[in-house]
Enzyme design. Sequence first.
Site, PDB file in Angstrom:
ATOM      1  N   SER A 183       0.762  -1.168  -0.188  1.00 23.34           N
ATOM      2  CA  SER A 183      -0.067   0.091   0.041  1.00 23.34           C
ATOM      3  C   SER A 183       0.746   1.210   0.007  1.00 23.34           C
ATOM      4  O   SER A 183       1.704   1.392   0.849  1.00 23.34           O
ATOM      5  CB  SER A 183      -0.896   0.062   1.291  1.00 23.34           C
ATOM      6  OG  SER A 183      -1.541   1.207   1.538  1.00 23.34           O
ATOM      7  N   LYS A 184       0.690   2.207  -0.850  1.00 24.60           N
ATOM      8  CA  LYS A 184       1.303   3.475  -0.838  1.00 24.60           C
ATOM      9  C   LYS A 184       1.099   4.390   0.304  1.00 24.60           C
ATOM     10  O   LYS A 184       2.001   5.133   0.622  1.00 24.60           O
ATOM     11  CB  LYS A 184       0.790   4.174  -1.803  1.00 24.60           C
ATOM     12  CG  LYS A 184      -0.754   4.660  -2.042  1.00 24.60           C
ATOM     13  CD  LYS A 184      -0.754   5.352  -3.539  1.00 24.60           C
ATOM     14  CE  LYS A 184      -2.358   5.896  -3.558  1.00 24.60           C
ATOM     15  NZ  LYS A 184      -2.656   6.438  -4.655  1.00 24.60           N
TER      16      LYS A 184
END
Length: 452
Positions: free
Chosen positions: A223-224
């Site tokens: 996940s960014k």
Amino acid sequence: MFHVGGARSALYNWAVARQSGGVFVLRVEDTDAARNKPEWTDGIINALAAIGIHQDDPTFEGPYFQSHNAERHREAAAQLKAAGHAYYCDCTREQLTARTGSEHLGYDGFCRDRGLAYAEGRALRFRTPDEGETVVKDVVRGDTVFPNKAIEDFVIARGDGSAVFLLANVVDDLDEKITEVIRGEEHLSNTPKQQLLWEALGATPPVWAHLSVIVNEKRQKLSKRRDKVALEDYLAEGFLPEAMVNYLMLLGWSPGEDEEILPFDELVRRFRIGDVNTSPAFFDIKKLTAFNGEYIRALSPEQFLAACAPYLTAPYANWAPEQFDQALFETVAPLAQTRLAVLSEITANVDFLFLDQPVADEASWSKAMKPGADAILRDARTAFESVAWAAEPLKETLLAVGEQHGLKLGKAQAPVRVAVTGRTVGLPLFESLEALGRDRVLARLDAAIAKL
């Protein structure tokens, strides 16, 4: 920023294009104004170029911009409406919820047979077949069956007439003669709808290949918001593009024969999209770092010097430009090349050569300056005044000093290393002393003695 998962998908597409004599098509889907800025597009193009996928290669085509094809999207929507594959709908979410009793149920087909004409605000919906099933033939995942009755009549054009992603994507694929679609598995749920659109437009769907998700060490999807995922960040830190490419190609696929460190051309030769694993792929930063170290050590001396150059100036360097000595750096570069895992580590390895005083690392100082360290430093300083100034005599001298104090060389050199370089780890000590020079070494020993 360009997600490493997107980079892997791009490399797999690139490999298949090169194998088949086809082309890799870059399309920028820019119809969402809030998510579209020229600098972001440039970032994608530059990131792809960094891993070898660039516009100068005959295997590359594009970039195309989805927004430039808006008129064709409208034409396709009108074609589907005229053929009876689509109808207009004026239902609101509130009305649908009132009819179904749930906010979560799909569209109930209320407007299917109302015969509504186009009007501002009326969406165009695709009429999904009531019977049968849509089979997505995926070269990675096998056949996935979707009962048509479970697929709602989905929107293909908004109330202002503009196409939504599903239709725009299919029309662009048709216009750009896309034959194979290789993408992340999060798009699999869209695929039966897109396949129905392909067929309704009188075309044969492409070959589908949906890649597994990439997960972190906790087996959570990268996940960014939580993980380091931007390709640009890894490249900026000093991961070599060739190492990134090699590692990303192995996220879900293996070249076999227990080999992993391979040039890209060889990876392409062995790659088979049908052999890609369906299990989540673990993005192992430790393994990537080990790969990168191998690639750094494989550089020629000239390549290594050039690769280090960005990290020897601001904002990485903690010394003034006039303090840097290229010739001095070149004398220690071979020592550094065998030790670096990422290129940005070069700065901390050589800063003692260019700073007036070594970095004040209190943790290193506390670890090395145990009781008796001052005596070691004093005796070493005295011996260093007259020894021949070369690595081997310096080593023999400090070995003798350590023996006088009942210490092996490793223990005896710790306070000297911290006094001279500021850190407990770094380049080989005696070659470092030789490079720094007698006067600067003695001055740093004096300063450490005074501090103790």
